[in-house]
Write an enzyme that holds these catalytic residues in place. Structure first.
Site: not given
Ligand code: SIN
Length: 280
Positions: A97, A99, A255, A270
Site C-alpha cells: 500500500h 499510506d 510498502h 510513525r
Molecule cells: C506501515 O507503515 O505500513 C508499516 C511499516 C512497518 O512496520 O515496517
C-alpha cells in the site's frame, strides 16, 4: 551529509547528519532533494525522542491526518506500531500500500523510527512506482494516462474489512468505521510534484476499481498493475537497526511490512507529512 544511493537510484542511505536537532536550511534542502530523487531514505543511528521525531517531521511539512488507528497518548500525530512477542494477529502493514491513498490529499511522506527491532524478520519492503511505470510499453502508458483509480479504506478498516473480521488480539488499537466506505478517485498515473517524474499510483490494499469501468474490467487492469509493481526488480528490502529512521515518499512507492518475528517484540514510531491532491 553523505548520500549513498542504491545501484538503481531507488533508496539511499543518509549519514553524517544529526536529526535530533533542527537542520540548517541547506541540509534540509538536501534531504528534501534526496527524498524526491531516491523515494526512500534511511538514516542510521538517530536516537530521537518523540519530541525530536515530531520536530523533524514538521521540518518537512505539516503533519498528515492519520485515521482509523488510536495514536499515542498525548501525541495525536504519532502512531506506535507495536507487536508483542505473544501476539498472533498479522503484523500491521502486511499488504502492499501507499499510506492513506484513500484521502483526497494523501500524505506526501511517512517517517518510521525504530525503537525495538526483532532479531529476525520485521523488514519493510518498498516498491519503486516510478520505474514500474517507466518499464511499461508505450501502448500501456497511453491506455492508463486518462484513467482515474478509485481508492477506499474499506477493505482494511470498513465494517466488513480485514480488521473487523480479526479474531486474534492486537496491541494496536484499530478503529473500524463506516467512514472507511468512502471513496476518492485519483489519477492512475501521477506526476511527482518535485521531480516531475511519473509513477503508478494504486495498491491492492486501497485501490478498489477504475472510474467509468465495471468492477471486472477495472480489477483486470489493476491486478496486472499490482503484480507488475511488486516484481523483484522494483523492490528494495529494508533491514532495520535500532534508532534507524526511514522517510519514504507515498507518491512514488508502495510498502509492505514483512513478518517473520513471532516471539519477539517490535516497536516503531510513525508520523506522516501532509501532501497535496495527486496530479496526472
Ligand atoms: C506501515 O507503515 O505500513 C508499516 C511499516 C512497518 O512496520 O515496517
Amino acid at each position: 551529509m553523505k548520500v549513498t544511493p542504491r545501484a538503481e537510484g531507488f533508496g539511499a542511505c543518509i549519514e553524517d547528519i544529526d536529526l535530533t536537532r533542527p537542520l540548517a536550511d541547506d541540509t534540509l534542502a538536501a534531504v528534501k532533494a534526496a527524498w524526491a530523487r531516491h523515494s526512500v531514505l534511511w538514516f542510521p543511528d538517530q536516537p530521537l525522542d518523540l519530541d525530536q521525531l515530531e520536530a523533524f517531521t514538521l521540518q518537512l511539512g505539516p503533519f498528515g491526518v492519520d485515521p482509523f488507528i488510536q495514536p499515542m497518548p498525548g501525541r495525536p500525530n504519532v502512531l506506535e506500531l507495536r507487536r508483542e512477542p505473544d501476539e498472533r494477529a498479522t503484523n500491521f502493514g502486511a499488504g502492499w500500500h501507499s499510506d492513506w491513498s484513500f484521502q483526497p490529499e494523501p500524505p506526501a511522506g511517512t517517517i518510521l523510527h525504530a525503537e525495538v527491532i526483532p532479531p529476525v524478520g520485521g523488514d519493510t519492503l518498498y516498491a519503486d512506482c516510478h520505474r514500474a511505470y517507466e518499464a511499461l510499453s508505450d501502448a500501456m502508458k497511453a491506455m492508463l494516462a486518462p484513467l482515474r483509480a478509485v481508492h477506499s479504506a474499506r477493505q482494511a478498516y470498513g465494517p466488513s474489512g480485514v480488521f473487523a473480521k480479526e479474531t486474534e488480539a492486537r496491541t494496536m488499537q484499530i478503529i473500524v468505521s463506516e467512514e472507511a466506505e468512502q471513496t476518492v478517485a485519483h489519477p492512475l498515473v501521477v506526476t511527482h510534484p518535485v521531480s516531475g517524474r511519473k509513477a503508478l499510483f494504486c495498491s491492492p490494499v486501497y485501490t478498489v476499481g477504475i472510474e467509468g469501468m465495471t468492477r471486472p474490467e477495472g480489477m483486470a487492469i489493476l491486478r496486472f498493475l499490482f503484480e507488475h509493481i511488486v516484481q523483484d526488480q522494483f523492490v528494495y528490502r529494508h533491514h532495520w537497526a535500532r534508532h534507524m529512521l526511514t522517510l519514504w515518499d507515498n507518491r512514488s512507492t508502495l510498502h509492505f511490512a514483512d513478518g517473520g518475528y513471532d516471539g519477539h517484540l517490535r516497536v516503531m514510531h510513525r508520523t506522516t507529512v501532509a501532501g497535496d491532491r495527486p496530479q496526472a
